[in-house]
Design a protein around this motif. Structure first.
Motif, mmCIF file in Angstrom:
data_model
loop_
_atom_site.group_PDB
_atom_site.id
_atom_site.type_symbol
_atom_site.label_atom_id
_atom_site.label_comp_id
_atom_site.label_asym_id
_atom_site.label_seq_id
_atom_site.Cartn_x
_atom_site.Cartn_y
_atom_site.Cartn_z
ATOM 1 N N UNK A 129 29.768 36.960 38.553
ATOM 2 C CA UNK A 129 30.376 37.526 37.123
ATOM 3 C C UNK A 129 31.446 36.724 36.323
ATOM 4 N N UNK A 130 31.317 36.522 35.223
ATOM 5 C CA UNK A 130 32.274 35.503 34.634
ATOM 6 C C UNK A 130 33.302 36.474 34.186
ATOM 7 N N UNK A 131 34.577 36.390 34.690
ATOM 8 C CA UNK A 131 35.810 37.250 34.110
ATOM 9 C C UNK A 131 36.338 36.766 32.959
ATOM 10 N N UNK A 132 37.015 37.515 32.523
ATOM 11 C CA UNK A 132 37.754 37.367 31.123
ATOM 12 C C UNK A 132 38.789 36.343 31.236
ATOM 13 N N UNK A 133 39.254 35.697 30.224
ATOM 14 C CA UNK A 133 40.321 34.854 30.506
ATOM 15 C C UNK A 133 41.866 35.552 31.176
#
Length: 141
Positions: free
Chosen positions: A108-112
């Motif tokens: 899962x790609x996280x937000x900045x």
């Protein structure tokens, strides 16, 4: 970082005192076992033990450096093993997960600025509902 070797101020003072006493009389006997030869023997014993201690520290430093090098090599090999499993079976395979990797389809790609975490929680949603008087209210589930 190498460990500090030990030097003995007591040993240095004893060597100076033995040299001074030797100038009085090389076979001086002050009674109760206080002789210049006994004093010189004790000085040599201390010098030998100090040298042995400092040599042991050097050996320990060498072992520590060798251990750190092996640890780096092991870390590299661990990474290569996982990459090889990913190459052979694919990064989305069960085998890749069994080898300790996170399968590509489960990432899962996280937000900045947010650390990526896996979550089993259900996502919440916000629904906008228009009331009788024309005001909007939000319902969170």
């Amino acid at each position: 970082m190498a460990r500090r070797k030990r030097t003995s101020l007591v040993l240095e003072r004893a060597v100076r005192r033995a040299a001074s006493i030797n100038s009085i009389d090389p076979s001086l006997d002050l009674g109760n076992g206080l002789t210049l030869p006994a004093f010189s023997t004790m000085i040599e014993t201390m010098r030998t033990r100090e040298n042995a201690y400092n040599s042991a520290l050097s050996s320990l430093d060498k072992l520590y450096r060798e251990m750190l090098e092996t640890e780096d090599e092991l870390g590299d090999m661990t990474e290569h093993m996982l990459m090889a499993v990913g190459t052979r079976y694919g990064k989305s395979s069960v085998e890749y997960g069994m080898a300790g990797g996170i399968p590509k389809n489960q990432r899962r790609k996280g937000l900045r600025g947010e650390s990526p975490t896996l979550s089993d929680e259900q996502p919440s949603f916000v629904a906008s509902v228009e009331g009788n008087n024309g005001n909007k209210t939000a319902a969170i589930s």
